[in-house]
Design an enzyme around this catalytic site. Structure first.
Site, short mmCIF file in Angstrom:
data_model
loop_
_atom_site.label_atom_id
_atom_site.label_comp_id
_atom_site.label_asym_id
_atom_site.label_seq_id
_atom_site.Cartn_x
_atom_site.Cartn_y
_atom_site.Cartn_z
N HIS A 284 -1.53 -3.00 9.32
CA HIS A 284 -2.91 -3.35 9.00
C HIS A 284 -3.55 -2.29 8.10
O HIS A 284 -4.17 -2.60 7.09
CB HIS A 284 -3.76 -3.42 10.27
CG HIS A 284 -3.22 -4.38 11.26
ND1 HIS A 284 -3.10 -4.08 12.58
CD2 HIS A 284 -2.76 -5.63 11.10
CE1 HIS A 284 -2.60 -5.11 13.21
NE2 HIS A 284 -2.37 -6.06 12.34
N CYS B 229 3.31 -14.55 -6.46
CA CYS B 229 2.20 -13.76 -5.90
C CYS B 229 2.67 -12.63 -5.00
O CYS B 229 1.87 -12.00 -4.34
CB CYS B 229 1.22 -14.66 -5.17
SG CYS B 229 1.92 -15.48 -3.73
C1 PEP Z 1 4.74 -12.73 0.04
O1 PEP Z 1 5.38 -12.88 1.08
O2 PEP Z 1 5.25 -12.41 -1.04
C2 PEP Z 1 3.27 -12.89 0.05
C3 PEP Z 1 2.57 -12.89 -1.05
O3 PEP Z 1 2.66 -13.01 1.25
P1 PEP Z 1 2.43 -11.79 2.28
O4 PEP Z 1 2.78 -10.51 1.59
O5 PEP Z 1 1.01 -11.87 2.68
O6 PEP Z 1 3.38 -12.15 3.37
#
Ligand code: PEP
Ligand code: MG
Length: 755
Positions: free
Chosen positions: A369, A682
Site C-alpha cells: 500500500h 497500462c
Molecule cells: C497490471 O497488472 O499491469 C495493472 C495495470 O494493474 P495493477 O498493477 O493494478 O495490478
C-alpha cells in the site's frame, strides 16, 4: 499470586531507589555500581551486571555486583558473542536456568562467573535498538518468572533512557558508547517509487522522551491510560460499525479482527501492569510494543507478521489518543524523510504532503500500500532496507536514492554534493518535459501515440493537466478503498468518480472496477487466508461472487457520469464467461437507472484487462464482446513467467524485454488490429522509455502510465522512427536469447532515440 504483588511493590521502590541513588551525586562509576547493587538486592540475585555497546561494536562490562570487580571495563565481547552478544543481536530477553549449557555461552575466567547457573538478561533498548544489556544471575538452577522478566525490562528501559540522558555514565565515558549510530552509512534496498530526495529523518514511531518515563501519580496515570484505551476502542468500533449492511453477504466477523486486537485483554493487561509498575502510559505503550516486536517480529509466518503490524498500528493510535490529538497530523520539518518499518494504507496521507519529500521503509514490497500511494503522490520511496530503524535516529540527514534503490544515512559532504548535482539534473529534465506538455506525441514518421495517465487518488487529479496526458487510461478504483479507514459508501464513491470526470473534462477516463485481493488487502475487510493469493480469489472473481459490492460500484459510476460518456474496465478477466457475466451486470445497472428515470451514460464502453495468459488464446472470442482492451503487463508478466511480482527474489528475474514476453504482446496487438479493437498497455512498463519504445515498435499506440513517465516517454516518441523501430524489434524477437535488453538498447542508440 503473592509473588506478583511483591514484585510490583519491589519494582516501584526499586525505581525510586535508583532515582535516589542517582540524585546523591558522586563519581559516575560509583553511581553505576550503586545502581547494579540496588537491582541485585531488589531482585534477590547474586549478580547484576550492566554491559554497554562501544562505538566500535564491542560490548563491554560497565558495572557489576557479584562478578569480579577487576573485570569491569576489561571484559569485552564481539557483537553476537556469548549470551550477552546474543541478547544484543536479538534485542530480546534470554531467560535460562542453566546458562553454561546454552550453546551461545562463552566462558570468561576473569569474571569468576563459574558457579552461576540461572541467568536472565534483557536488552537496553533505545529507538528500537539495543545499546546495552542488563543481566542478573543466581547460583541455583532456576527460571525467572514472567513478572521478574517484566520488572527487569522496565528497569532496563529506564536505564537506557538515563544513559542516553547522561545521568548514568560520565560524559567522557558516554562518548565511547554507541547510543545512536553516527557514522555515514549506505543501505541497499529496493526501489518502490522513483525519484531522489535529501532531507532530515522523521521517525514514523518516535521514541518516548526520557522525561515521560516515570509517572508521578500511578493512580492518575492508570485513569489516563484507561480513558485513552476507551476512546481508542470507541473510535475503532465506530469505524467498523459503518460497515454494517454494506457488505451484506460478507460475514461481519471477518471485518472484526482489528477491533478484536483493540479489545485484546492481554494487550490491555500488559499496559495496565506496566503503568502499575510506575511507568507513564506512553512508556507502557512502548514497553508492550517492544515485547510484541520481540515475540512476533522474528516470526516468518506472514500472518503473524501482519498481526504485528496491527499491534504497531494500534500502539501508534493509542499514543495519539494519549497525547490528545487522535486525529491531527504530525508537525513535520521542511524536507522531511519519513522512516518506518512499514506503513498502513492511510498513514502516508496523514502527513503534510508539501513537507514530506521521501520515504524509507525497512520492510514492504513494491506492491504494498505504502509504495502504491507513494508512487501516486510522486514521493521517492526505497523499501526493504534491512536494519534501517536501528541505524537511523530522528533528525539525521538522509538521502533517498530511488533511482538505484539505496539510502544514505548521515552522508558525507562529498556524497551530498554529488547527490545535489544529480538532483539538479533531474529537475532540469523535468523542466524540459514540462516544456513538451502541449506538444502532441507523434513519431518522426507521423504515427500518433496517445499517452495517458494511471491514477487512483484525488491528488492525481491536480497533476493531470500538468503532465500533458490525454486522459486517464487506468483509474484504479480500489485505491479509494485502500486508503480509507472504512468501506467507502455509495455517496463517497459517486463523489470521487464525479470529481475525476470533472477534472478530465472532455478527456477519456477508464475506470477499472475494484481490483482487490492478491496484494491489495483492505484493513477493514479481513480476507480468508489463501495459500496463493496472486492466483486466488481476487479482482473480477471476487466481484462476480459478491456482486453486491460490484453492483454498488457500477451504480456509483453510472450515477457519477450524469449522462456523460463512461468507460468501465474489468480486472483480471481469465475467461470469456467472466467478461460476459460482468458485462451483464453493467447492462443490468444501466437498465435499473433508466427505470428510475436517471440519465444513462451518453456512450458506454466496456472493456477487459488482459492480464491472464489464457485470454491470449481466446482473443477471437473475447474481442468481439469488448469495446476495448487494456494489457496489464504487471500481472500478465507475473503469470506468464510464474514469478510473483511482489516477491523480491523472483520479481526481477525475468525480463519483459525477452522474446516470449514480446511475442505475447505482439499476438495481442495483432488480434486487436485485425478486429479493430482499441487496445492500450497500462502496466508500469508503458512508463519506461526503452520498454515504451518496444511497445510502439510492436504497434501499440495507446500507452497509460504513472504521471512521472509521460515526459520521458513523450521525448522518446518524438525522436522515434516507428517503421525502423518495427523492423529492428521484429528481427530481435525471433532470437533465442533469454533477454534482448542489450540488443534493444543498441538498436535504440542506432536510431538516435532520446532515452
Ligand atoms: C497490471 O497488472 O499491469 C495493472 C495495470 O494493474 P495493477 O498493477 O493494478 O495490478
Ligand atoms: Mg493488474
Amino acid at each position: 499470586m503473592a509473588l506478583q504483588g511483591v514484585a510490583i511493590r519491589g519494582q516501584r521502590s526499586l525505581l525510586r531507589q535508583i532515582r535516589e541513588a542517582l540524585a546523591s551525586g558522586g563519581p559516575a562509576q560509583a553511581r553505576l555500581d550503586m545502581v547494579v547493587r540496588i537491582i541485585a538486592r531488589s531482585m534477590v540475585a547474586e549478580v547484576c551486571s550492566l554491559y554497554m555497546r562501544r562505538a566500535a561494536g564491542d560490548i563491554e562490562l560497565f558495572a557489576t555486583e557479584g562478578l569480579d570487580p577487576e573485570a569491569v571495563h576489561v571484559t569485552r565481547m564481539k557483537p553476537g558473542e556469548g549470551l550477552v552478544g546474543e541478547i544484543m543481536r536479538l534485542g530480546r530477553p534470554l531467560n535460562l536456568s542453566d546458562a553454561p549449557n546454552h550453546p551461545a555461552f562463552s566462558y570468561r575466567p576473569e569474571t569468576g562467573e563459574d558457579p552461576f547457573h540461572a541467568f536472565l538478561g534483557v536488552p537496553l533498548l533505545r529507538g528500537g535498538r539495543a545499546i546495552g544489556v542488563l543481566v542478573v544471575q543466581n547460583r541455583t538452577e532456576r527460571v525467572y518468572v514472567d513478572d521478574e522478566v517484566e520488572d527487569l525490562q522496565i528497569v532496563a528501559m529506564v536505564l537506557a533512557e538515563m544513559v542516553a540522558g547522561g545521568e548514568l555514565i560520565s560524559e567522557g565515558e558516554l562518548k565511547g558508547v554507541e547510543l545512536a549510530p553516527h557514522k555515514p552509512e549506505r543501505l541497499k534496498g529496493a526501489k518502490f517509487a522513483d525519484g531522489l530526495a535529501l532531507g532530515v529523518a522523521v521517525l514514523h514511531e518516535p521514541p518516548v522522551a526520557p522525561s515521560q518515563l516515570l509517572a508521578d501519580d500511578v493512580v492518575a496515570e492508570e485513569a489516563r491510560l484507561n480513558t485513552a484505551i476507551a476512546s481508542l476502542q470507541a473510535q475503532i468500533d465506530e469505524m467498523l460499525d459503518g460497515q454494517h449492511g454494506l457488505l451484506a453477504d460478507v460475514s461481519y466477523e471477518v471485518l472484526d479482527t482489528y477491533r478484536m486486537f483493540a479489545h485484546d485483554r492481554g494487550w490491555n493487561r500488559g499496559l495496565e501492569d506496566a503503568v502499575r509498575n510506575g511507568l507513564t502510559a506512553e512508556a507502557a505503550v512502548e514497553r508492550v510494543r517492544s515485547e510484541h516486536r520481540a515475540r512476533l517480529g522474528q516470526a516468518r509466518d506472514p500472518y503473524l507478521r501482519e498481526r504485528l503490524h496491527d499491534f504497531e498500528d494500534l500502539a501508534d493510535r493509542l499514543l495519539r489518543h494519549l497525547s490528545g490529538d487522535a486525529h491531527s497530523a504530525r508537525e513535520l520539518p521542511e524536507n522531511a524523510i519519513l522512516i518506518a518499518r512499514n506503513l498502513g494504507p492511510a498513514d502516508l496521507l496523514e502527513y503534510d504532503r508539501t513537507k514530506l519529500k521521501g520515504l524509507l521503509l525497512e520492510e514492504g514490497s513494491s506492491a504494498s500500500h505504502a509504495a502504491i500511494v507513494a508512487r501516486a503522490l510522486d514521493i521517492p520511496c526505497v523499501g526493504r532496507l534491512s536494519g534501517l530503524r536501528d541505524r537511523v535516529s530522528e533528525g539525521d540527514a538522509v538521502i533517498v536514492d530511488a533511482e538505484t534503490g539505496e539510502a544514505y544515512l548521515r552522508p558525507r559532504l562529498d556524497v551530498v554534493k554529488a547527490f545535489k548535482a544529480r538532483l539538479e539534473v533531474r529537475l532540469q529534465r523535468r523542466a524540459e518535459f514540462a516544456k513538451l506538455r502541449d506538444t502532441p506525441a507523434f513519431t518522426r514518421d507521423g504515427a500518433k501515440i496517445t499517452l495517458l495517465m494511471n491514477a487512483g487518488l484525488d491528488v492525481d487529479l491536480d497533476i493531470l493537466a500538468e503532465t500533458g496526458a490525454e486522459g486517464i487510461g487506468l483509474f484504479r478504483t480500489e485505491f479509494q478503498f485502500m486508503v480509507a479507514e472504512e468501506m467507502p459508501r455509495f455517496n463517497a464513491q459517486t463523489a470521487l468518480y464525479g470529481r475525476v470526470m470533472d477534472a478530465a473534462g472532455d478527456m477519456p477516463v477508464t475506470f477499472r472496477t475494484l481490483d482487490l485481493g492478491g496484494d491489495k488487502i483492505l484493513p477493514y475487510m479481513e480476507a480468508e487466508r489463501e495459500e496463493n493469493p496472486a492466483l486466488g480469489w481476487r479482482a473480477i472473481r471476487m466481484g462476480l461472487d459478491r456482486p453486491g459490492l460490484l453492483r454498488l460500484q457500477l451504480r456509483a459510476l453510472i450515477a457519477a457520469s450524469r449522462g456523460r460518456s463512461l468507460r468501465i474496465m474489468f480486472p483480471l478477466v481469465a475467461s470469456v464467461d467472466e467478461f460476459r457475466a460482468a458485462r451483464a451486470l453493467v447492462d443490468h445497472e444501466v437498465a435499473w437507472a433508466q427505470r428510475r428515470g436517471r440519465p444513462a451514460p451518453s456512450r458506454l464502453d466496456v472493456g477487459a484487462m488482459i492480464e491472464a495468459p489464457a485470454l491470449i488464446w481466446h482473443l477471437d472470442a473475447l474481442l468481439p464482446m469488448t469495446d476495448f482492451v487494456s494489457v496489464g503487463t504487471n500481472d500478465l508478466m507475473q503469470y506468464l513467467f510464474a514469478a510473483d511480482r511482489g516477491n523480491p527474489r523472483v520479481a526481477d528475474r525475468y525480463d519483459f524485454l525477452s522474446p516470449p514476453a514480446l511475442r505475447a504482446l505482439e499476438a495481442i496487438q495483432r488480434a486487436c488490429a485485425e478486429t479493430g479493437t482499441p487496445v492500450s498497455v497500462c502496466g508500469e512498463m508503458a512508463g519506461r522509455p526503452l520498454e515504451a519504445f518496444v511497445l510502439v515498435a510492436l504497434g501499440f499506440d495507446r500507452l497509460s502510465m504513472p504521471p512521472a513517465g509521460i515526459g520521458p516517454v513523450k521525448q522518446m516518441v518524438l525522436s522515434c522512427d516507428r517503421e525502423a523501430a518495427r523492423r529492428g524489434v521484429s528481427a530481435l524477437i525471433k532470437g533465442s536469447a533469454g533477454s534482448i535488453r542489450n540488443e534493444i538498447e543498441t538498436l535504440a542508440r542506432k536510431l538516435y532515440l532520446a532515452i
